[in-house]
Design a protein around this motif. Structure first.
Motif, PDB file in Angstrom:
ATOM      1  N   GLY A  61       0.796  -1.215   0.000  1.00  0.00           N
ATOM      2  CA  GLY A  61       0.000   0.000   0.000  1.00  0.00           C
ATOM      3  C   GLY A  61       0.831   1.268   0.000  1.00  0.00           C
ATOM      4  N   LEU A  62       2.121   1.143   0.364  1.00  0.00           N
ATOM      5  CA  LEU A  62       2.978   2.315   0.445  1.00  0.00           C
ATOM      6  C   LEU A  62       3.168   2.978  -0.916  1.00  0.00           C
ATOM      7  CD1 LEU A  62       4.472   3.734   2.759  1.00  0.00           C
ATOM      8  CD2 LEU A  62       6.531   2.476   2.095  1.00  0.00           C
ATOM      9  N   GLN A  63       3.110   2.169  -1.968  1.00  0.00           N
ATOM     10  CA  GLN A  63       3.273   2.736  -3.316  1.00  0.00           C
ATOM     11  C   GLN A  63       2.230   3.801  -3.613  1.00  0.00           C
ATOM     12  OE1 GLN A  63       1.449   0.692  -6.676  1.00  0.00           O
ATOM     13  NE2 GLN A  63       1.341  -1.147  -5.414  1.00  0.00           N
ATOM     14  N   TRP A  64       1.068   3.719  -2.949  1.00  0.00           N
ATOM     15  CA  TRP A  64      -0.018   4.643  -3.254  1.00  0.00           C
ATOM     16  C   TRP A  64       0.244   6.046  -2.735  1.00  0.00           C
ATOM     17  CZ3 TRP A  64      -3.500   3.861  -6.832  1.00  0.00           C
ATOM     18  CH2 TRP A  64      -3.706   2.546  -7.259  1.00  0.00           C
ATOM     19  N   VAL A  65       1.187   6.197  -1.795  1.00  0.00           N
ATOM     20  CA  VAL A  65       1.571   7.543  -1.390  1.00  0.00           C
ATOM     21  C   VAL A  65       2.166   8.285  -2.584  1.00  0.00           C
ATOM     22  CG1 VAL A  65       3.048   8.893   0.147  1.00  0.00           C
ATOM     23  CG2 VAL A  65       1.985   6.792   0.980  1.00  0.00           C
ATOM     24  N   GLY A 113      -4.059   5.900   7.025  1.00  0.00           N
ATOM     25  CA  GLY A 113      -3.478   5.789   5.703  1.00  0.00           C
ATOM     26  C   GLY A 113      -4.398   6.308   4.610  1.00  0.00           C
ATOM     27  N   TRP A 114      -5.698   6.002   4.685  1.00  0.00           N
ATOM     28  CA  TRP A 114      -6.614   6.424   3.625  1.00  0.00           C
ATOM     29  C   TRP A 114      -6.730   7.943   3.571  1.00  0.00           C
ATOM     30  CZ3 TRP A 114     -10.902   9.387   4.489  1.00  0.00           C
ATOM     31  CH2 TRP A 114     -11.412   9.430   5.793  1.00  0.00           C
ATOM     32  N   GLN A 115      -6.608   8.609   4.727  1.00  0.00           N
ATOM     33  CA  GLN A 115      -6.654  10.058   4.736  1.00  0.00           C
ATOM     34  C   GLN A 115      -5.443  10.652   4.019  1.00  0.00           C
ATOM     35  OE1 GLN A 115      -6.927  11.048   8.892  1.00  0.00           O
ATOM     36  NE2 GLN A 115      -9.026  10.265   9.104  1.00  0.00           N
ATOM     37  N   GLY A 230      -5.669  -2.992  -9.352  1.00  0.00           N
ATOM     38  CA  GLY A 230      -5.766  -4.413  -9.690  1.00  0.00           C
ATOM     39  C   GLY A 230      -4.412  -5.087  -9.691  1.00  0.00           C
ATOM     40  N   ILE A 231      -3.403  -4.417 -10.243  1.00  0.00           N
ATOM     41  CA  ILE A 231      -2.056  -4.987 -10.250  1.00  0.00           C
ATOM     42  C   ILE A 231      -1.545  -5.172  -8.827  1.00  0.00           C
ATOM     43  CG2 ILE A 231       0.347  -4.504 -10.882  1.00  0.00           C
ATOM     44  CD1 ILE A 231      -0.799  -3.052 -13.373  1.00  0.00           C
ATOM     45  N   SER A 232      -1.795  -4.191  -7.964  1.00  0.00           N
ATOM     46  CA  SER A 232      -1.317  -4.292  -6.579  1.00  0.00           C
ATOM     47  C   SER A 232      -2.009  -5.411  -5.815  1.00  0.00           C
ATOM     48  CB  SER A 232      -1.525  -2.955  -5.861  1.00  0.00           C
ATOM     49  OG  SER A 232      -2.905  -2.685  -5.660  1.00  0.00           O
ATOM     50  N   GLN A 233      -3.216  -5.795  -6.241  1.00  0.00           N
ATOM     51  CA  GLN A 233      -3.943  -6.867  -5.564  1.00  0.00           C
ATOM     52  C   GLN A 233      -3.365  -8.253  -5.859  1.00  0.00           C
ATOM     53  OE1 GLN A 233      -5.614  -5.248  -3.133  1.00  0.00           O
ATOM     54  NE2 GLN A 233      -7.368  -6.581  -3.485  1.00  0.00           N
ATOM     55  N   ALA A 425       3.293   0.237  -9.751  1.00  0.00           N
ATOM     56  CA  ALA A 425       2.359  -0.775  -9.254  1.00  0.00           C
ATOM     57  C   ALA A 425       2.887  -2.177  -9.528  1.00  0.00           C
ATOM     58  CB  ALA A 425       0.988  -0.582  -9.901  1.00  0.00           C
ATOM     59  N   VAL A 426       3.402  -2.397 -10.743  1.00  0.00           N
ATOM     60  CA  VAL A 426       3.937  -3.718 -11.110  1.00  0.00           C
ATOM     61  C   VAL A 426       5.175  -4.050 -10.287  1.00  0.00           C
ATOM     62  CG1 VAL A 426       4.995  -5.061 -12.968  1.00  0.00           C
ATOM     63  CG2 VAL A 426       2.974  -3.655 -13.434  1.00  0.00           C
ATOM     64  N   MET A 427       6.122  -3.118 -10.242  1.00  0.00           N
ATOM     65  CA  MET A 427       7.387  -3.380  -9.551  1.00  0.00           C
ATOM     66  C   MET A 427       7.185  -3.584  -8.053  1.00  0.00           C
ATOM     67  SD  MET A 427       9.535  -3.290 -12.068  1.00  0.00           S
ATOM     68  CE  MET A 427       9.802  -2.522 -13.674  1.00  0.00           C
ATOM     69  N   SER A 428       6.301  -2.795  -7.447  1.00  0.00           N
ATOM     70  CA  SER A 428       6.025  -2.952  -6.016  1.00  0.00           C
ATOM     71  C   SER A 428       5.430  -4.317  -5.724  1.00  0.00           C
ATOM     72  CB  SER A 428       5.069  -1.854  -5.534  1.00  0.00           C
ATOM     73  OG  SER A 428       5.641  -0.593  -5.662  1.00  0.00           O
ATOM     74  N   THR A 429       4.538  -4.771  -6.615  1.00  0.00           N
ATOM     75  CA  THR A 429       3.926  -6.090  -6.434  1.00  0.00           C
ATOM     76  C   THR A 429       4.966  -7.189  -6.571  1.00  0.00           C
ATOM     77  OG1 THR A 429       1.831  -5.237  -7.293  1.00  0.00           O
ATOM     78  CG2 THR A 429       2.132  -7.625  -7.290  1.00  0.00           C
ATOM     79  N   ILE A 430       5.830  -7.063  -7.572  1.00  0.00           N
ATOM     80  CA  ILE A 430       6.893  -8.047  -7.780  1.00  0.00           C
ATOM     81  C   ILE A 430       7.824  -8.092  -6.573  1.00  0.00           C
ATOM     82  CG2 ILE A 430       8.994  -8.492  -9.122  1.00  0.00           C
ATOM     83  CD1 ILE A 430       7.481  -7.518 -11.586  1.00  0.00           C
ATOM     84  N   ALA A 431       8.231  -6.930  -6.090  1.00  0.00           N
ATOM     85  CA  ALA A 431       9.157  -6.877  -4.957  1.00  0.00           C
ATOM     86  C   ALA A 431       8.527  -7.466  -3.696  1.00  0.00           C
ATOM     87  CB  ALA A 431       9.582  -5.429  -4.713  1.00  0.00           C
ATOM     88  N   ALA A 432       7.255  -7.119  -3.442  1.00  0.00           N
ATOM     89  CA  ALA A 432       6.588  -7.624  -2.238  1.00  0.00           C
ATOM     90  C   ALA A 432       6.423  -9.138  -2.294  1.00  0.00           C
ATOM     91  CB  ALA A 432       5.234  -6.939  -2.085  1.00  0.00           C
ATOM     92  N   ALA A 433       6.071  -9.669  -3.463  1.00  0.00           N
ATOM     93  CA  ALA A 433       5.890 -11.121  -3.595  1.00  0.00           C
ATOM     94  C   ALA A 433       7.215 -11.852  -3.385  1.00  0.00           C
ATOM     95  CB  ALA A 433       5.315 -11.444  -4.973  1.00  0.00           C
ATOM     96  N   ARG A 434       8.314 -11.357  -3.977  1.00  0.00           N
ATOM     97  CA  ARG A 434       9.598 -12.028  -3.800  1.00  0.00           C
ATOM     98  C   ARG A 434      10.080 -11.925  -2.355  1.00  0.00           C
ATOM     99  NH1 ARG A 434      13.960 -13.837  -6.761  1.00  0.00           N
ATOM    100  NH2 ARG A 434      12.288 -14.567  -8.137  1.00  0.00           N
ATOM    101  N   ALA A 435       9.870 -10.773  -1.713  1.00  0.00           N
ATOM    102  CA  ALA A 435      10.276 -10.626  -0.320  1.00  0.00           C
ATOM    103  C   ALA A 435       9.503 -11.588   0.574  1.00  0.00           C
ATOM    104  CB  ALA A 435      10.060  -9.185   0.132  1.00  0.00           C
ATOM    105  N   ALA A 436       8.193 -11.746   0.322  1.00  0.00           N
ATOM    106  CA  ALA A 436       7.394 -12.689   1.111  1.00  0.00           C
ATOM    107  C   ALA A 436       7.862 -14.114   0.896  1.00  0.00           C
ATOM    108  CB  ALA A 436       5.917 -12.547   0.736  1.00  0.00           C
TER     109      ALA A 436
END
Length: 515
Positions: A61-65, A113-115, A230-233, A425-436
């Motif tokens: 979710g940090l990417q959305w900042v 965060g949403w604010q 959608g990509i981030s999901q 969005a794509v890169m953040s998703t890729i990085a988060a998945a590999r880190a997990a």
């Protein structure tokens, strides 16, 4: 947004008995507005880890900042330029600055965060209304010739300085005060500029009677946002889950509807006929690909420095200063090489240099050495970014009719920012998945995060190499003369009033990737 062939702006005469403001004062106020817009793109990066810790935001979710600002900015930038034509550049400058300042206050006071994300989107909308007017205000205040060229050079330098100083300013504010001040600092500065502009800025408009394509702006912004969401999901839900497929399908449908609207409206935000030109279509596609990789550099480098290497926000900001300077060197060097090598070859060379930097950075470790795992690869990445953006902007505008050059220049900026938003969005998703995945294998947190960041940089290198192939095959061969002066684009100006006399291609690169 104005075009190069538009009639001279209609200026409102000063009130009876009043003295017209000095040109330097008008230029200073317009540059101050531009500085705030560009600074706010880069200043938040070093504050991201602190924002996450304070507001409990997720890694994905940090990417959305960053993206909430970028998507709103990209979607409404062309509309903001046209609104200035119709309703007055001063009026739109004031409206945009007021919205930007109020949104900064809301973001600085956010308790959830949403604010914060809502405030960042409002900031992006304010910047999209404000930024296109800044360059036109400058050019309207200074007579054509050497004085105007110096004024445009000042405008570009101020924008470049905002991008380069963002990391350092953010680091100082976060270390000495808190992350909230990277947003709250805009409030007193914005208030002073707003009051001074209300008093001193002259009004002008194009007076051409064109309409605003508000449906187009809303559709493309909503479509990009839905696609990025959608990509981030996919990281949490997978590609086949309804939570992923629904926003992706909605995003594609909205983008398709946007294209239908643009094909049928009398005054489209993005005239599709422009893309019949090989130079325009190929340069925008190349800028989209370049932006999708290079936009992510600052995001991941900041997280790597703080989350893995343990740098303070100030240390992280200082660590990235050489990279900020490198993009300026690249953008100023490109015009000197373009007459010798040709614009296409300079773009290819710059992208190759950036790809080498991304590949080098992908070898990062959890015990990273500053020189070999931050500074030198960062310099290569951003030197390549600067070398690439100028010739792409030059090629795109060279393929347009004189009356469309300003519009094409704005489209190049929009393509870069849209590519960057989806790329992040794509890169953040890729990085988060590999880190997990790495953490699941029993790796420590720093090592797991490093694996994720490294994969993002490897992916970015692959995207850039694909961009090299695209540029070599599709971009037209053309030896381009060095731009005569600096002009538009520190991630902002959709304005084209000065294309003919300011050669906005060099300025287009100076901070295009200052994120």
């Amino acid at each position: 947004m104005p075009r190069a062939a538009d009639a001279s702006p209609i200026a409102r005469p000063p009130r009876q008995g009043s003295t017209p403001p000095a040109a330097w004062l008008v230029v200073a106020l317009a540059c101050a507005g531009q500085f705030l817009v560009v600074l706010d793109v880069s200043v938040v990066n070093v504050a991201l880890p602190s924002m996450r810790a304070d507001l409990g935001m997720s890694a994905s979710g940090l990417q959305w900042v960053v993206n909430a600002y970028a998507i709103a900015f990209a979607g409404f930038m062309l509309l903001g330029g046209r609104a200035g034509d119709l309703y007055g550049r001063k009026r739109m400058f004031l409206v945009g600055l007021a919205l930007f300042t109020l949104a900064s206050l809301a973001g600085g006071l956010a308790q959830d965060g949403w604010q914060l994300l809502l405030a960042r989107a409002a900031q992006g909308l304010g910047a999209a209304v404000l930024a296109p007017s800044t360059l036109t205000i400058v050019t309207s205040a200074v007579p054509e010739g050497a004085a105007r060229a110096r004024a445009i050079a000042t405008w570009t330098a101020v924008g470049a300085g905002g991008g380069a100083a963002g990391g350092l300013v953010g680091g100082v504010l976060v270390d000495t005060l808190s992350w909230r001040w990277v947003l709250l600092i805009n409030v007193p500065v914005g208030a002073v500029v707003l009051a001074s502009s209300l008093r001193w800025l002259p009004e002008s408009r194009a007076g051409d009677g064109r309409r605003l394509d508000l449906p187009g702006a809303v559709l493309v912004t909503a479509g990009l946002g839905a696609l990025a969401y959608g990509i981030s999901q996919t990281e949490a839900e997978g590609w086949t889950a309804a939570a992923t497929l629904a926003p992706l399908a909605a995003g594609l449908a909205l983008v398709a509807l946007f294209l239908v609207v643009e094909a049928r409206t009398a005054a489209p935000l993005m005239p599709l006929g422009l893309f019949r030109s090989r130079a325009v279509s190929s340069a925008n596609a190349a800028m989209f690909l370049s932006g999708s990789a290079m936009f992510c550099m600052w995001f991941f480098m900041t997280l790597y420095a703080q989350n893995v290497l343990g740098y303070t926000p100030l240390e992280a900001g200082l660590a990235l200063v050489p990279s900020s300077l490198a993009v300026l060197v690249g953008s100023k060097s490109a015009p000197r090489f373009m007459p010798l090598l040709g614009a296409r070859n300079v773009a290819v060379l710059g992208t190759l240099i950036a790809a080498v930097g991304f590949g080098w950075q992908s070898q990062m470790t959890a015990r990273g050495d500053y020189l070999t795992e931050i500074m030198f690869p960062g310099i290569l990445m951003m030197l390549g970014a600067g070398l690439t953006a100028t010739p792409l902007a030059a090629l795109a505008t060279s393929g347009a009719a004189p009356g469309e050059a300003g519009l094409v220049s704005g489209l190049v900026n929009t393509s870069r920012t849209m590519g960057g938003s989806l790329g992040l969005a794509v890169m953040s998703t890729i990085a988060a998945a590999r880190a997990a995945e790495a953490a699941g294998r029993g790796g420590s947190t720093p090592e797991a995060l490093t694996e994720g960041y490294a994969l993002a940089f490897r992916t970015g290198a692959g995207v850039l190499l694909g961009g090299v192939v695209l540029m070599a095959v599709w971009l037209p061969w053309r030896r381009a003369a060095a731009p005569a002066a600096v002009g538009a684009v520190p991630a902002a100006s959709a304005d084209g009033d000065v294309v003919a006399d300011a050669a906005d291609t060099e300025g287009a690169a100076s901070t295009s990737f200052e994120k």
